[in-house]
Enzyme design. Structure first.
Site, PDB file in Angstrom:
ATOM      1  CD  GLN A 111       3.464   5.761   2.663  1.00  0.00           C
ATOM      2  OE1 GLN A 111       2.466   5.250   2.181  1.00  0.00           O
ATOM      3  NE2 GLN A 111       4.482   5.041   3.109  1.00  0.00           N
ATOM      4  CG  HIS A 134      -0.261   1.257   7.400  1.00  0.00           C
ATOM      5  ND1 HIS A 134       0.718   0.717   8.202  1.00  0.00           N
ATOM      6  CD2 HIS A 134       0.372   2.139   6.579  1.00  0.00           C
ATOM      7  CE1 HIS A 134       1.887   1.269   7.891  1.00  0.00           C
ATOM      8  NE2 HIS A 134       1.711   2.115   6.906  1.00  0.00           N
ATOM      9  CG  HIS A 163       0.614   6.776   5.594  1.00  0.00           C
ATOM     10  ND1 HIS A 163       1.761   7.237   6.185  1.00  0.00           N
ATOM     11  CD2 HIS A 163       0.829   5.456   5.353  1.00  0.00           C
ATOM     12  CE1 HIS A 163       2.632   6.233   6.303  1.00  0.00           C
ATOM     13  NE2 HIS A 163       2.081   5.146   5.799  1.00  0.00           N
ATOM     14  N   GLY A 217       0.826  -1.198   0.000  1.00  0.00           N
ATOM     15  CA  GLY A 217       0.000   0.000   0.000  1.00  0.00           C
ATOM     16  C   GLY A 217       0.859   1.246   0.000  1.00  0.00           C
ATOM     17  CB  CYS A 260       5.439   2.023   7.157  1.00  0.00           C
ATOM     18  SG  CYS A 260       5.002   3.554   6.313  1.00  0.00           S
ATOM     19  CG  LEU A 261       6.606   0.912   1.043  1.00  0.00           C
ATOM     20  CD1 LEU A 261       5.978   1.244  -0.301  1.00  0.00           C
ATOM     21  CD2 LEU A 261       7.723  -0.112   0.883  1.00  0.00           C
TER      22      LEU A 261
HETATM   23 NI    NI Z   1       2.909   3.242   5.637  1.00  0.00          NI
END
Ligand code: NI
Length: 167
Positions: A51, A133, A137, A46, A91-92
């Site tokens: 992000q 999640h 963000h 995701g 998380c990335l």
């Molecule tokens: Ni994330």
């Protein structure tokens, strides 16, 4: 299509609340596809626009094993949630950090697709966690904020150190 740079915790821009999308145009469709490519390439399940430093309410997700069930959600909203589960998350934007987080087990999320049609998705398991999640963000919240202040401090220090090493 380019891979988009992903902001890393504790970058303060990750705390920016995203605004609702009022127009679904080619620029937005392009962004969504670039985000999908960035997510698959990472690889991740995701990605929220926050992000990639775009503060609009847009997320992409694919929690399938076959990696061929892309969901693109414009203005996602939690309609219903049920039960609870504790599972490991990453998380990335917080590379190399995984920890157990409590989430709802099942969710129903309403959103607009890229044609502007109202849709809902019912999710459980990994997709449910992923959607919760990613929606966080958009509100400027990162999963590590569910952890103890001490853990957050350690994660912060670790990532700041990594950033110095790779800079
Ligand atoms: Ni994330």
């Amino acid at each position: 299509m380019p891979l988009l740079p992903i902001l890393r915790y504790p970058d303060p821009r990750l705390k920016t609340p995203a605004t609702a999308i009022t127009e679904i145009d080619d620029e937005l469709r392009r962004l969504a596809l670039d985000m999908a490519e960035t997510m698959y390439g990472a690889p991740g399940i995701g990605l929220a626009a926050t992000q990639v430093n775009v503060h609009k309410r847009l997320i992409v997700a694919d929690a399938s094993e076959t990696r061929d069930r892309l969901l693109i959600l414009v203005n996602p909203e939690l309609i219903q949630s049920e039960g609870s589960r504790v599972g490991e998350e990453g998380c990335l934007s917080v590379p190399g950090v995984y920890d157990k987080i409590e989430r709802a087990e099942r969710v129903v999320v309403g959103y607009l697709d890229l044609d502007g049609n109202r849709q809902t998705v019912e999710a459980e398991g990994m997709l449910s966690v992923c959607l919760q999640h990613e929606m966080e963000h958009l509100d400027g919240k990162i999963f590590v904020e569910h952890l103890s202040p001490l853990k957050q401090k350690r994660i912060r220090a670790k990532l700041l150190k990594q950033a110095r090493v790779t800079a």
